[in-house]
Design a protein around this motif. Structure first.
Motif, short mmCIF file in Angstrom:
data_model
loop_
_atom_site.label_atom_id
_atom_site.label_comp_id
_atom_site.label_asym_id
_atom_site.label_seq_id
_atom_site.Cartn_x
_atom_site.Cartn_y
_atom_site.Cartn_z
N VAL A 276 0.93 -1.32 0.15
CA VAL A 276 -0.20 -0.20 0.03
C VAL A 276 0.99 1.33 -0.11
O VAL A 276 1.76 1.64 0.91
N PRO A 277 0.83 2.05 -0.94
CA PRO A 277 1.48 3.29 -1.09
C PRO A 277 1.21 4.29 -0.02
O PRO A 277 -0.07 4.34 0.54
N ILE A 278 2.04 5.20 0.17
CA ILE A 278 1.83 6.31 1.35
C ILE A 278 0.98 7.48 0.70
O ILE A 278 1.49 7.82 -0.67
N ILE A 279 -0.08 7.67 0.99
CA ILE A 279 -0.83 8.71 0.05
C ILE A 279 -1.00 10.09 0.84
O ILE A 279 -1.07 10.02 2.26
N CYS A 280 -1.52 11.15 0.41
CA CYS A 280 -1.88 12.41 1.04
C CYS A 280 -2.75 13.13 0.05
O CYS A 280 -2.96 12.93 -1.10
N GLY A 281 -2.86 14.53 0.33
CA GLY A 281 -3.68 15.41 -0.29
C GLY A 281 -5.32 15.37 -0.26
O GLY A 281 -5.90 15.05 0.80
N ASP A 282 -5.89 15.29 -1.37
CA ASP A 282 -7.43 15.07 -1.74
C ASP A 282 -7.64 13.78 -2.13
O ASP A 282 -7.54 13.73 -3.34
N ASN A 283 -8.58 13.02 -1.59
CA ASN A 283 -8.56 11.60 -2.09
C ASN A 283 -10.03 11.06 -1.74
O ASN A 283 -10.38 9.81 -1.75
N SER A 284 -11.08 12.05 -1.64
CA SER A 284 -12.45 11.75 -1.55
C SER A 284 -12.78 11.04 -2.76
O SER A 284 -12.53 11.24 -3.90
N GLY A 285 -13.56 9.98 -2.35
CA GLY A 285 -14.25 9.07 -3.62
C GLY A 285 -13.17 7.91 -4.11
O GLY A 285 -13.79 6.98 -4.70
N GLN A 286 -11.63 7.82 -3.45
CA GLN A 286 -11.33 6.78 -3.83
C GLN A 286 -11.24 5.49 -2.82
O GLN A 286 -12.13 5.69 -1.80
N HIS A 287 -10.80 4.61 -3.29
CA HIS A 287 -10.93 3.16 -2.34
C HIS A 287 -9.61 2.32 -2.27
O HIS A 287 -8.66 2.48 -3.11
N MET A 288 -9.43 1.33 -1.44
CA MET A 288 -8.37 0.47 -1.53
C MET A 288 -8.89 -0.97 -0.81
O MET A 288 -9.72 -0.95 -0.13
N TYR A 289 -8.40 -1.91 -1.67
CA TYR A 289 -8.61 -3.15 -1.10
C TYR A 289 -7.47 -3.85 -0.22
O TYR A 289 -6.29 -3.61 -0.94
N LEU A 290 -7.58 -4.24 0.95
CA LEU A 290 -6.37 -4.72 1.53
C LEU A 290 -6.47 -6.23 1.98
O LEU A 290 -7.39 -6.81 2.34
N LEU A 363 1.91 11.94 -6.75
CA LEU A 363 2.44 11.52 -5.56
C LEU A 363 3.75 10.53 -5.89
O LEU A 363 3.91 9.82 -6.78
N ASN A 364 4.78 10.88 -5.31
CA ASN A 364 6.06 9.61 -5.47
C ASN A 364 5.73 8.46 -4.81
O ASN A 364 4.90 8.20 -3.85
N ASN A 365 6.59 7.70 -5.06
CA ASN A 365 6.72 6.00 -4.84
C ASN A 365 5.29 5.51 -4.68
O ASN A 365 4.74 4.78 -3.71
N GLN A 366 4.65 5.70 -5.92
CA GLN A 366 3.33 4.81 -6.15
C GLN A 366 3.80 3.88 -7.20
O GLN A 366 4.44 3.87 -8.03
N ASN A 367 3.28 2.38 -6.71
CA ASN A 367 3.34 1.21 -7.31
C ASN A 367 2.29 0.17 -6.88
O ASN A 367 2.61 -0.44 -5.96
N TYR A 368 1.30 0.19 -7.55
CA TYR A 368 0.05 -0.46 -7.39
C TYR A 368 -0.55 -0.86 -8.49
O TYR A 368 -0.50 -0.11 -9.84
N ASN A 369 -1.45 -2.02 -8.57
CA ASN A 369 -2.42 -2.42 -9.49
C ASN A 369 -3.76 -1.75 -9.28
O ASN A 369 -4.25 -2.03 -8.31
N ILE A 370 -4.23 -1.51 -10.51
CA ILE A 370 -5.76 -1.10 -10.61
C ILE A 370 -6.41 -2.07 -11.47
O ILE A 370 -6.08 -2.33 -12.65
N CYS A 371 -7.40 -3.01 -11.18
CA CYS A 371 -8.06 -4.12 -11.85
C CYS A 371 -9.65 -3.63 -11.84
O CYS A 371 -10.24 -3.09 -11.37
N PHE A 372 -9.95 -4.43 -13.11
CA PHE A 372 -11.39 -4.44 -13.42
C PHE A 372 -11.96 -5.31 -13.60
O PHE A 372 -11.44 -6.50 -14.46
N ARG A 373 -13.22 -5.65 -13.20
CA ARG A 373 -13.81 -7.16 -13.38
C ARG A 373 -14.45 -7.18 -14.72
O ARG A 373 -15.16 -6.33 -15.10
N THR A 374 -14.42 -8.14 -15.36
CA THR A 374 -14.90 -8.45 -16.79
C THR A 374 -16.41 -8.52 -16.76
O THR A 374 -16.97 -9.35 -16.08
N GLU A 375 -17.10 -7.40 -17.26
CA GLU A 375 -18.53 -7.72 -17.21
C GLU A 375 -19.20 -8.26 -18.38
O GLU A 375 -18.61 -8.57 -19.48
N LEU A 376 -20.53 -8.26 -18.44
CA LEU A 376 -21.18 -8.70 -19.41
C LEU A 376 -21.67 -7.66 -20.26
O LEU A 376 -22.49 -6.56 -19.66
N ILE A 377 -21.63 -7.60 -21.53
CA ILE A 377 -21.97 -6.50 -22.26
C ILE A 377 -22.82 -7.19 -23.53
O ILE A 377 -22.56 -8.00 -24.33
#
Length: 540
Positions: A276-290, A363-377
C-alpha cells in the motif's frame, strides 16, 4: 392342507402390503430429498444460498464458469454458504436425526453465552477509556461452544443501508446500543440498521461497515492519529464469517498537499499483506482493498495511521471500513489495490483533482495495480476495455505523468538540462511511450522509465500499440528525439484480459543527474507540475 394354503395366502398378502408400504416410504423419501435439494428450492422460491453477498456491493451480471485464475479468486461453492436454512421444514425426521448427532455441549444457550461473553458487555472492547475488564479472559476459560443451528440475534451482522445512505449492520436495537451505534432505518425481523462510527484516535474496530471519522477538534499541529482493525473469529461479530480482505472507502479525505511529490502529511497502512503506497492530499471518492490472512487461521491487526506535519492545513476524513468474508464473490483479485466492478466508470490516481494552479499533485513512490472485473456486455463477456482522458470543467490536467524531457549527454550542468527540458515542454507538451531510451546526436531522451501508467496491449484506432504511457497526453504514437510523442490525447483500447493497469512513480520529481544502473539507467530533467491521471473506462 387347507389350513396350510390359508396360512401361505395370508403370508403373501402381508408381503404385498409390506412392499406397498416400502414403496410408499421410498417415494416419500425421494420427495423429501427432492425438497431438500438446494436447486429445487432455488428454482421454486428464488433462494440465494449466499444471501449475505447480495447485501454488500451490488454486482452486475457475470459469466458463469470463469476459468481465469485472476478472476476466480473467490470460491463459488463454499460449504458453509451452501447450507439450506429451510432444510428442517421439509423433512422433520432428518432434522431430528441431525439434532441427535450433535456434539456434546452444542446447546442453544451455548451460542448465546459465547455471544454475551465475547461482546463488549464484559470486556469493554468498545470503550477504550474504561480499562477495568474483570471478565476479559472469561470466554477463554469456560467450555462454551457455538451452535450454528441456533439463530442467535447477536451474530448475524448482515450489511444494510440506512435511509441517509450510510452503511450499517442489521442487529437488534439493544445490540446497537451495546456497540454504541446509531439506529437508522429498519431491517427484517424487527432489527435496526445500526450505523457505527469512531471519532477518536487510538480506537479499535471489529465491526463491519464502521466509519472512522476525524476528531471534532481540528487537527492543526504535528501529531499522529491511528486506528486498529482487529480481525479474530473469537469475536462474535466475526464468528460466522472469517475475514480475508478489508475495503477502505474514502468518503472524504483532505490533508496537506505534497511538496515536490513527497507527502508532508501521510496516510499509511500497516499489518496488511498488500503493498500500500503512502498517500496524502485530496482523495475523496477513492478506495483501497487490503489483503489479510484468513482470520479463521490467524488473528490479524491492521493499522491505519495518519501522521501530520506542522502547519494549519485543514485535515479531515471519513473512511468506511468494510470487512469482507473469505469466499465472497466481491473480493478483489490478489495484489489489486483498487478494483472496479462496473462496465463503465472513472479511475483516478491518488490526489488527482480537476483544479488549476500548477502545483505538483502526482505522488512519489506509487506502485500498485488497478483491476477491473470483466463484465457482461449485451449478454456476452467483454472482449476489450477502452480508456480516454476525463472531461474537465475547471481546466484541470487529466493526464500528466513525467515531463517529456530531453537531456544533453555528458553535460553535468543540471541548470542547462533543466532549461533545455523547460524549453522543449513549452513548445511541445506531448506524450511519451515505450520502455527504452532513445538517442539522436547528442541528445538522450528517457521515455517512461521512472513514472508511467502500464496498460498491456493498449492501441489506438490506427492499431499503433504501446504498453507504457507518460508525458502530457495519452497517445501511443512515437515521435522523434526532441518530440517523443503526439501533442494530443486519444482513446486507447486493450484486448488483454483480465483488464488491469499498473501505476508507478519514482521517489523524486527533481532532475536525475547521476546514473545508477539498473534502477536509474538514464538522465532525466526535472518534472513540471505533474498531476497524475483521470481516465474514463468502458468495457466493450
Amino acid at each position: 392342507m387347507s389350513k396350510l394354503y390359508l396360512f401361505l395366502s395370508v403370508g403373501l398378502m402381508f408381503g404385498q402390503v409390506s412392499r406397498a408400504c416400502d414403496d410408499g416410504n421410498e417415494e416419500e423419501q425421494l420427495a423429501a430429498a427432492r425438497y431438500q435439494s438446494e436447486e429445487y428450492f432455488a428454482k421454486a422460491y428464488g433462494y440465494d444460498p449466499v444471501s449475505w453477498n447480495a447485501l454488500y456491493y451490488p454486482k452486475t451480471a457475470q459469466v458463469p464458469g470463469y476459468g481465469i485464475p485472476y478472476e476466480g479468486r473467490t470460491a463459488s461453492s463454499s460449504l458453509q454458504s451452501r447450507i439450506n436454512p429451510h432444510k428442517k421444514y421439509y423433512n422433520s425426521r432428518t432434522y431430528t436425526d441431525e439434532n441427535a448427532n450433535l456434539a456434546e455441549g452444542r446447546f442453544a444457550l451455548g451460542g448465546l453465552g459465547a455471544s454475551i461473553i465475547n461482546t463488549g458487555l464484559f470486556n469493554n472492547r468498545f470503550s477504550p477509556a474504561n480499562t477495568w475488564r474483570p471478565f476479559a479472559n472469561f470466554a477463554n476459560r469456560i467450555p462454551v461452544s457455538y451452535n450454528p443451528n441456533f439463530d442467535n440475534p447477536l451474530d448475524t451482522f448482515d450489511a444494510c443501508t440506512s435511509p441517509s445512505g450510510d452503511a450499517g449492520i442489521c442487529v437488534p436495537g439493544s445490540v446497537c446500543s451495546l456497540f454504541r451505534g446509531r439506529p437508522s432505518g429498519s431491517c427484517v425481523l424487527g432489527k435496526v440498521c445500526c450505523v457505527n462510527a469512531v471519532t477518536a484516535c487510538g480506537g479499535t474496530v471489529t465491526l463491519n461497515n464502521t466509519y472512522w471519522q476525524s476528531p471534532t477538534t481540528p487537527v492543526s499541529a504535528s501529531s499522529t492519529c491511528a486506528l486498529t482493525i482487529r480481525l479474530d473469529t473469537k469475536f462474535v461479530e466475526q464468528l460466522k464469517k472469517p475475514i480475508c480482505q478489508i475495503r477502505l472507502d474514502f468518503v472524504s479525505f483532505t490533508t496537506a498537499q505534497p511538496t515536490l511529490g513527497t507527502c508532508v502529511d501521510t496516510f499509511q497502512v500497516g499489518g496488511s499483506s498488500s503493498t500500500v503506497p503512502i498517500i496524502c492530499g485530496d482523495n475523496s471518492g477513492q478506495h483501497m482493498y487490503l489483503d489479510v490472512p484468513s482470520s479463521a487461521l490467524i488473528p490479524t491487526d491492521v493499522q491505519l495511521i495518519f501522521s501530520f506535519g506542522t502547519g494549519t492545513t485543514t485535515r479531515s476524513w471519513n473512511i468506511k471500513i468494510a470487512l469482507l468474508p473469505c469466499g465472497a464473490s466481491y473480493l478483489a483479485p490478489t495484489d489489486c489495490l483498487q478494483y472496479y466492478t462496473a462496465s463503465t466508470g472513472k479511475v483516478k490516481s491518488f490526489n488527482w483533482q480537476d483544479t488549476t494552479g500548477g502545483a505538483i499533485r502526482q505522488l512519489n513512490n506509487q506502485n500498485y495495480n488497478i483491476c477491473f472485473r470483466t463484465e457482461l456486455i449485451s449478454g456476452q463477456r467483454a472482449t476489450r476495455m477502452c480508456l480516454s482522458i476525463c472531461s474537465v470543467a475547471n481546466a484541470g490536467d487529466p493526464f500528466s505523468i513525467t515531463t517529456s524531457a530531453a537531456v544533453v549527454v555528458g553535460n553535468t550542468n543540471m541548470g542547462a538540462i533543466s532549461v533545455a527540458a523547460a524549453q522543449i515542454n513549452a513548445a511541445f507538451p506531448n506524450s511519451n511511450v515505450g520502455t527504452t531510451v532513445s538517442a539522436a546526436g547528442t541528445t538522450l531522451v528517457a521515455t517512461c522509465l521512472y513514472d508511467f501508467l502500464l496498460i498491456a496491449g493498449a492501441r489506438d484506432a490506427n492499431g499503433v500499440e504501446a504498453d507504457r504511457y507518460c508525458g502530457n497526453h495519452l497517445n501511443p504514437a512515437v515521435g522523434t528525439a526532441l518530440v517523443p510523442g503526439a501533442a494530443t490525447s486519444v482513446q486507447v483500447c486493450t484486448p488483454v484480459r483480465p483488464f488491469r493497469m499498473t501505476y508507478r512513480t519514482d521517489g523524486t520529481e527533481a532532475a536525475i543527474a547521476a546514473l545508477n544502473v539498473p534502477t536509474v539507467p538514464a538522465f532525466a530533467g526535472a518534472d513540471t507540475a505533474n498531476t497524475g491521471f483521470c481516465l474514463d473506462y468502458q468495457e466493450q
